[in-house]
Design a protein around this motif. Structure first.
Motif, PDB file in Angstrom:
ATOM      1  N   GLY A 168       0.818  -1.212   0.000  1.00  0.00           N
ATOM      2  CA  GLY A 168       0.000   0.000   0.000  1.00  0.00           C
ATOM      3  C   GLY A 168       0.847   1.255   0.000  1.00  0.00           C
ATOM      4  N   ASN A 169       1.881   1.267   0.832  1.00  0.00           N
ATOM      5  CA  ASN A 169       2.788   2.422   0.853  1.00  0.00           C
ATOM      6  C   ASN A 169       3.469   2.630  -0.495  1.00  0.00           C
ATOM      7  N   ALA A 170       3.706   1.520  -1.195  1.00  0.00           N
ATOM      8  CA  ALA A 170       4.403   1.607  -2.482  1.00  0.00           C
ATOM      9  C   ALA A 170       3.594   2.365  -3.532  1.00  0.00           C
ATOM     10  N   PHE A 171       2.298   2.541  -3.305  1.00  0.00           N
ATOM     11  CA  PHE A 171       1.480   3.287  -4.255  1.00  0.00           C
ATOM     12  C   PHE A 171       1.859   4.766  -4.302  1.00  0.00           C
ATOM     13  N   CYS A 172       2.683   5.218  -3.343  1.00  0.00           N
ATOM     14  CA  CYS A 172       3.153   6.604  -3.402  1.00  0.00           C
ATOM     15  C   CYS A 172       4.042   6.826  -4.619  1.00  0.00           C
ATOM     16  N   VAL A 173       4.438   5.743  -5.291  1.00  0.00           N
ATOM     17  CA  VAL A 173       5.223   5.877  -6.521  1.00  0.00           C
ATOM     18  C   VAL A 173       4.435   6.641  -7.589  1.00  0.00           C
ATOM     19  N   LEU A 204      -8.468  -5.358   0.344  1.00  0.00           N
ATOM     20  CA  LEU A 204      -9.830  -5.819   0.073  1.00  0.00           C
ATOM     21  C   LEU A 204      -9.930  -7.293  -0.315  1.00  0.00           C
ATOM     22  N   PRO A 205      -8.979  -7.843  -1.092  1.00  0.00           N
ATOM     23  CA  PRO A 205      -9.098  -9.273  -1.421  1.00  0.00           C
ATOM     24  C   PRO A 205      -8.906 -10.201  -0.219  1.00  0.00           C
ATOM     25  N   MET A 206      -8.409  -9.677   0.884  1.00  0.00           N
ATOM     26  CA  MET A 206      -8.164 -10.516   2.055  1.00  0.00           C
ATOM     27  C   MET A 206      -9.440 -10.612   2.876  1.00  0.00           C
ATOM     28  N   PHE A 219      -2.897   8.377  -2.506  1.00  0.00           N
ATOM     29  CA  PHE A 219      -2.276   7.237  -3.179  1.00  0.00           C
ATOM     30  C   PHE A 219      -2.009   6.094  -2.201  1.00  0.00           C
ATOM     31  N   VAL A 220      -1.437   6.422  -1.049  1.00  0.00           N
ATOM     32  CA  VAL A 220      -1.118   5.386  -0.059  1.00  0.00           C
ATOM     33  C   VAL A 220      -2.399   4.756   0.484  1.00  0.00           C
ATOM     34  N   SER A 221      -3.384   5.591   0.813  1.00  0.00           N
ATOM     35  CA  SER A 221      -4.654   5.072   1.343  1.00  0.00           C
ATOM     36  C   SER A 221      -5.340   4.166   0.329  1.00  0.00           C
ATOM     37  N   ALA A 222      -5.368   4.603  -0.939  1.00  0.00           N
ATOM     38  CA  ALA A 222      -5.981   3.788  -1.985  1.00  0.00           C
ATOM     39  C   ALA A 222      -5.212   2.484  -2.180  1.00  0.00           C
ATOM     40  N   GLY A 223      -3.891   2.565  -2.087  1.00  0.00           N
ATOM     41  CA  GLY A 223      -3.078   1.370  -2.225  1.00  0.00           C
ATOM     42  C   GLY A 223      -3.353   0.347  -1.142  1.00  0.00           C
ATOM     43  N   ARG A 224      -3.422   0.818   0.086  1.00  0.00           N
ATOM     44  CA  ARG A 224      -3.719  -0.096   1.202  1.00  0.00           C
ATOM     45  C   ARG A 224      -5.101  -0.701   1.043  1.00  0.00           C
ATOM     46  N   LEU A 225      -6.065   0.123   0.607  1.00  0.00           N
ATOM     47  CA  LEU A 225      -7.429  -0.366   0.419  1.00  0.00           C
ATOM     48  C   LEU A 225      -7.469  -1.444  -0.662  1.00  0.00           C
ATOM     49  N   LEU A 226      -6.822  -1.195  -1.784  1.00  0.00           N
ATOM     50  CA  LEU A 226      -6.845  -2.146  -2.891  1.00  0.00           C
ATOM     51  C   LEU A 226      -6.134  -3.448  -2.553  1.00  0.00           C
ATOM     52  N   VAL A 227      -5.033  -3.333  -1.811  1.00  0.00           N
ATOM     53  CA  VAL A 227      -4.291  -4.547  -1.427  1.00  0.00           C
ATOM     54  C   VAL A 227      -5.055  -5.345  -0.383  1.00  0.00           C
ATOM     55  N   GLN A 229     -10.259 -11.318   5.881  1.00  0.00           N
ATOM     56  CA  GLN A 229     -10.321 -10.810   7.250  1.00  0.00           C
ATOM     57  C   GLN A 229     -10.289  -9.286   7.322  1.00  0.00           C
ATOM     58  N   ILE A 230     -10.087  -8.616   6.186  1.00  0.00           N
ATOM     59  CA  ILE A 230     -10.050  -7.157   6.155  1.00  0.00           C
ATOM     60  C   ILE A 230     -11.315  -6.657   5.470  1.00  0.00           C
ATOM     61  N   THR A 231     -12.183  -6.003   6.231  1.00  0.00           N
ATOM     62  CA  THR A 231     -13.457  -5.536   5.697  1.00  0.00           C
ATOM     63  C   THR A 231     -13.324  -4.136   5.120  1.00  0.00           C
ATOM     64  N   VAL A 232     -14.314  -3.749   4.328  1.00  0.00           N
ATOM     65  CA  VAL A 232     -14.335  -2.396   3.765  1.00  0.00           C
ATOM     66  C   VAL A 232     -14.421  -1.368   4.881  1.00  0.00           C
ATOM     67  N   ALA A 233     -15.273  -1.661   5.882  1.00  0.00           N
ATOM     68  CA  ALA A 233     -15.442  -0.723   6.998  1.00  0.00           C
ATOM     69  C   ALA A 233     -14.128  -0.503   7.745  1.00  0.00           C
ATOM     70  N   ALA A 234     -13.390  -1.588   7.986  1.00  0.00           N
ATOM     71  CA  ALA A 234     -12.109  -1.469   8.684  1.00  0.00           C
ATOM     72  C   ALA A 234     -11.117  -0.676   7.854  1.00  0.00           C
ATOM     73  N   SER A 235     -11.125  -0.888   6.547  1.00  0.00           N
ATOM     74  CA  SER A 235     -10.209  -0.174   5.663  1.00  0.00           C
ATOM     75  C   SER A 235     -10.536   1.319   5.637  1.00  0.00           C
ATOM     76  N   LEU A 236     -11.831   1.657   5.574  1.00  0.00           N
ATOM     77  CA  LEU A 236     -12.239   3.062   5.577  1.00  0.00           C
ATOM     78  C   LEU A 236     -11.921   3.729   6.907  1.00  0.00           C
ATOM     79  N   ASN A 237     -12.088   3.004   7.997  1.00  0.00           N
ATOM     80  CA  ASN A 237     -11.724   3.538   9.311  1.00  0.00           C
ATOM     81  C   ASN A 237     -10.237   3.837   9.383  1.00  0.00           C
ATOM     82  N   SER A 238      -9.440   2.961   8.778  1.00  0.00           N
ATOM     83  CA  SER A 238      -7.991   3.161   8.761  1.00  0.00           C
ATOM     84  C   SER A 238      -7.624   4.407   7.961  1.00  0.00           C
ATOM     85  N   ILE A 239      -8.340   4.633   6.857  1.00  0.00           N
ATOM     86  CA  ILE A 239      -8.092   5.823   6.041  1.00  0.00           C
ATOM     87  C   ILE A 239      -8.423   7.086   6.831  1.00  0.00           C
TER      88      ILE A 239
END
Length: 201
Positions: free
Chosen positions: A91-96, A137-139, A127-135, A141-151
């Motif tokens: 996710g951090n790598a999306f800062c590229v 979501l396929p897992m 970019f970083v937030s979107a990267g973490r979300l995209l990486v 145990q990681i829900t959309v709500a948890a990802s949005l809370n992290s953002i």
């Protein structure tokens, strides 16, 4: 015996290494503080956006080094599982994607304008937030709500990064492409030397 000067590659390696050590140490410390020393606090600070923006401006894609080690330090302190390592590091790598802004806007224009600098830091966060979300979501145990809370949780570190970078852009050469900086300072030294020779004559 004359001291051998650094080559450009050596200077870049040393500079990236220094930023990486500082970024990794800071990320480990603030994560430790948030989880062990002040666990009841609702928010904490992260330095990943600061160092992503600074090193991207200085060295382009080399920003991937401190952002990756920062992610590893964060996960190591949290004793996270391997999925979190993937989410944070990739996710951090999306800062590229900041390199796209370098092409579209130009590094010097971003540096010279407070508004473009603000957009640059905001883009780092997006970019970083979107990267973490995209990486993440396929897992399962990681829900959309948890990802949005992290953002949303990272909104404060992003605001903190903006303040720091705006201060850094006022410091000579700190928030500047280093090739441009070295050329500029060499021209300034040559000009001063020529003026000094004229004055002596």
């Amino acid at each position: 015996m004359a001291q051998k000067s650094l080559t450009f590659a050596q200077y870049r390696a040393a500079d990236v290494a220094i930023f990486t050590v500082i970024a990794t140490a800071f990320e480990a410390l603030v994560t430790l503080a948030a989880t062990q020393w002040f666990p009841d606090q609702a928010y904490s600070i992260s330095f990943v956006y600061v160092f992503a923006a600074l090193v991207a401006m200085r060295w382009g894609a080399w920003m991937l080094v401190p952002t990756t080690t920062s992610a590893l330090a964060y996960c190591l302190v949290l004793q996270a599982d391997w999925q979190m390592y993937l989410v944070m590091a990739l996710g951090n790598a999306f800062c590229v994607l900041l390199l796209v802004l370098h092409k579209l806007i130009g590094k010097q224009r971003i540096r010279d304008s407070a508004w473009w600098t603000t957009l640059y830091v905001a883009a780092t966060y997006v970019f970083v937030s979107a990267g973490r979300l995209l990486v993440g979501l396929p897992m399962p145990q990681i829900t959309v709500a948890a990802s949005l809370n992290s953002i949303l949780y990272d909104a404060l570190p992003a605001a903190f990064a903006l303040v720091v970078v705006l201060i850094c852009r006022k410091q000579n050469g700190l928030f500047e492409d280093q090739k441009h900086y070295l050329i500029r300072t060499q021209k300034e030294r040559d000009k001063e030397l020529r003026q000094s020779n004229i004055d002596e004559q």
